[in-house]
Write a protein that holds these residues in place. Structure first.
Motif, PDB file in Angstrom:
ATOM      1  N   ILE A  69       1.507   8.754  -2.827  1.00  0.00           N
ATOM      2  CA  ILE A  69       2.691   8.603  -1.968  1.00  0.00           C
ATOM      3  C   ILE A  69       2.474   9.439  -0.710  1.00  0.00           C
ATOM      4  CG2 ILE A  69       5.157   9.075  -1.759  1.00  0.00           C
ATOM      5  CD1 ILE A  69       5.349   8.684  -4.812  1.00  0.00           C
ATOM      6  N   LEU A  70       2.657   8.806   0.430  1.00  0.00           N
ATOM      7  CA  LEU A  70       2.395   9.497   1.686  1.00  0.00           C
ATOM      8  C   LEU A  70       3.558  10.432   2.026  1.00  0.00           C
ATOM      9  CD1 LEU A  70      -0.243   8.911   3.029  1.00  0.00           C
ATOM     10  CD2 LEU A  70       0.958   7.686   4.805  1.00  0.00           C
ATOM     11  N   TYR A 106       9.221   3.159   9.752  1.00  0.00           N
ATOM     12  CA  TYR A 106       8.363   3.444   8.607  1.00  0.00           C
ATOM     13  C   TYR A 106       9.129   3.273   7.295  1.00  0.00           C
ATOM     14  CZ  TYR A 106       5.252   6.048   5.481  1.00  0.00           C
ATOM     15  OH  TYR A 106       4.435   6.426   4.442  1.00  0.00           O
ATOM     16  N   GLN A 140       9.592  -0.062   6.157  1.00  0.00           N
ATOM     17  CA  GLN A 140       8.298  -0.705   5.895  1.00  0.00           C
ATOM     18  C   GLN A 140       7.855  -1.605   7.051  1.00  0.00           C
ATOM     19  OE1 GLN A 140       8.332  -2.607   2.036  1.00  0.00           O
ATOM     20  NE2 GLN A 140       8.855  -0.701   0.980  1.00  0.00           N
ATOM     21  N   TYR A 151       5.623  -1.202   9.329  1.00  0.00           N
ATOM     22  CA  TYR A 151       4.530  -0.300   9.673  1.00  0.00           C
ATOM     23  C   TYR A 151       3.853  -0.661  10.996  1.00  0.00           C
ATOM     24  CZ  TYR A 151       5.241   0.839   4.765  1.00  0.00           C
ATOM     25  OH  TYR A 151       5.802   1.194   3.563  1.00  0.00           O
ATOM     26  N   SER A 191       1.552   5.529   9.179  1.00  0.00           N
ATOM     27  CA  SER A 191       1.823   4.089   9.277  1.00  0.00           C
ATOM     28  C   SER A 191       0.539   3.287   9.121  1.00  0.00           C
ATOM     29  CB  SER A 191       2.484   3.765  10.622  1.00  0.00           C
ATOM     30  OG  SER A 191       3.673   4.526  10.786  1.00  0.00           O
ATOM     31  N   GLN A 235      -0.504   2.991   5.481  1.00  0.00           N
ATOM     32  CA  GLN A 235       0.237   1.956   4.761  1.00  0.00           C
ATOM     33  C   GLN A 235      -0.243   0.548   5.112  1.00  0.00           C
ATOM     34  OE1 GLN A 235       1.863   2.741   2.363  1.00  0.00           O
ATOM     35  NE2 GLN A 235       3.198   4.520   2.648  1.00  0.00           N
ATOM     36  N   GLN A 236      -0.831   0.412   6.298  1.00  0.00           N
ATOM     37  CA  GLN A 236      -1.383  -0.876   6.719  1.00  0.00           C
ATOM     38  C   GLN A 236      -2.791  -1.083   6.175  1.00  0.00           C
ATOM     39  OE1 GLN A 236       1.013  -2.932   7.758  1.00  0.00           O
ATOM     40  NE2 GLN A 236       0.142  -3.453   9.749  1.00  0.00           N
ATOM     41  N   ASN A 238      -2.406  14.379   3.154  1.00  0.00           N
ATOM     42  CA  ASN A 238      -2.588  12.952   3.423  1.00  0.00           C
ATOM     43  C   ASN A 238      -4.055  12.596   3.677  1.00  0.00           C
ATOM     44  OD1 ASN A 238       0.087  12.324   3.055  1.00  0.00           O
ATOM     45  ND2 ASN A 238       0.619  12.529   5.217  1.00  0.00           N
ATOM     46  N   LYS A 290      -8.637   7.186  -1.386  1.00  0.00           N
ATOM     47  CA  LYS A 290      -8.636   5.729  -1.246  1.00  0.00           C
ATOM     48  C   LYS A 290     -10.041   5.203  -0.942  1.00  0.00           C
ATOM     49  CE  LYS A 290      -4.578   3.583  -1.563  1.00  0.00           C
ATOM     50  NZ  LYS A 290      -4.383   2.314  -2.291  1.00  0.00           N
TER      51      LYS A 290
END
Length: 239
Positions: free
Chosen positions: A8-9, A25, A28, A30, A57, A60-61, A89, A96
């Motif tokens: 979770i960011l 944001y 959503q 983004y 952002s 999330q993309q 982050n 990831k």
């Protein structure tokens, strides 16, 4: 990697409470959030919170490279909370990308600034005690990667072979066209030579015909002259 890692960011909502970007944001949106933060950065390059927002952002993309750049930029801030969340982050970003050691390093740096960051602590501890893949599995993975590389190399060679064959085929077609053109030009030259020869033959025959006619006329004239001569002789004899 274990999917239980918290990805979770962390967004600095307390710093950006009046920020239009955080509303986008949270809804959503983004892409719109990225565009907003980029417009802020254009007007004020040193707005490190905007860099953080663009990084979050972008994450999330799925644009991890852009996310990484945003978080790295915000690390230059003198605000420890902003730096702590940026390290956290970045840990998520490297996680990831399947870079376990790098992710742990960033979680650890986040904890050095804020030892009470439970998310960073959880992720760090989870990765720390997570079992490494067995050597056999790693070997299988290496073998699979090797096979994929060999397959790509084979496909590349096959493609190069096809391209070479196509070039050879095009070259043959070009050579054939040139040969056909040469043959046509040769035929045209031969036809021209034949026509020239026929014309010469016709001119020669015509000249021969004229010459024969002249010879015939000359014979007739000679006969007439002989006849006249005889006639004059007879007249003389009768006198």
């Amino acid at each position: 990697m274990n999917s239980k890692v918290i990805i979770i960011l962390i967004f600095l909502s307390f710093c950006l409470a009046q920020d239009k970007g955080i509303n986008l944001y949270q809804n959503q949106e983004y892409e719109a959030a990225i565009n907003y933060y980029e417009s802020v950065i254009i007007n004020k390059e040193d707005n490190l919170q905007a860099h953080f927002g663009r990084g979050a952002s972008s994450f999330q993309q799925g644009n991890l490279e852009m996310a990484k750049k945003g978080f790295e930029k915000s690390l230059t801030s003198s605000d420890e909370i902003l730096r702590s969340k940026s390290f956290y982050n970045l840990g998520n970003t490297f996680y990831k990308n399947n870079k376990r050691e790098e992710a742990m390093s960033f979680y650890r740096k986040a904890l050095e600034i804020n030892p009470n960051d439970n998310h960073a602590k959880f992720n760090y501890e989870l990765l720390k005690y997570q079992k490494q893949p067995p050597e056999e599995d790693k070997k299988d993975q290496d073998d699979q990667e090797k096979k994929e590389e060999e397959k790509k190399e084979e496909e590349k060679k096959e493609e190069e072979k096809k391209e070479e064959e196509q070039k050879e085929e095009e070259q043959k077609e070009e050579e054939q066209k040139e040969e056909e053109q040469k043959e046509e030009e040769q035929k045209a030259e031969e036809q021209k030579a034949e026509e020239s020869k026929d014309k010469k033959d016709q001119d020669l025959k015509q000249a021969e015909s004229i010459l024969d006619a002249l010879k015939q006329d000359e014979k007739i004239m000679q006969k007439k002259q002989i006849s006249r001569a005889k006639s004059r002789k007879l007249v003389k004899d009768w006198e």
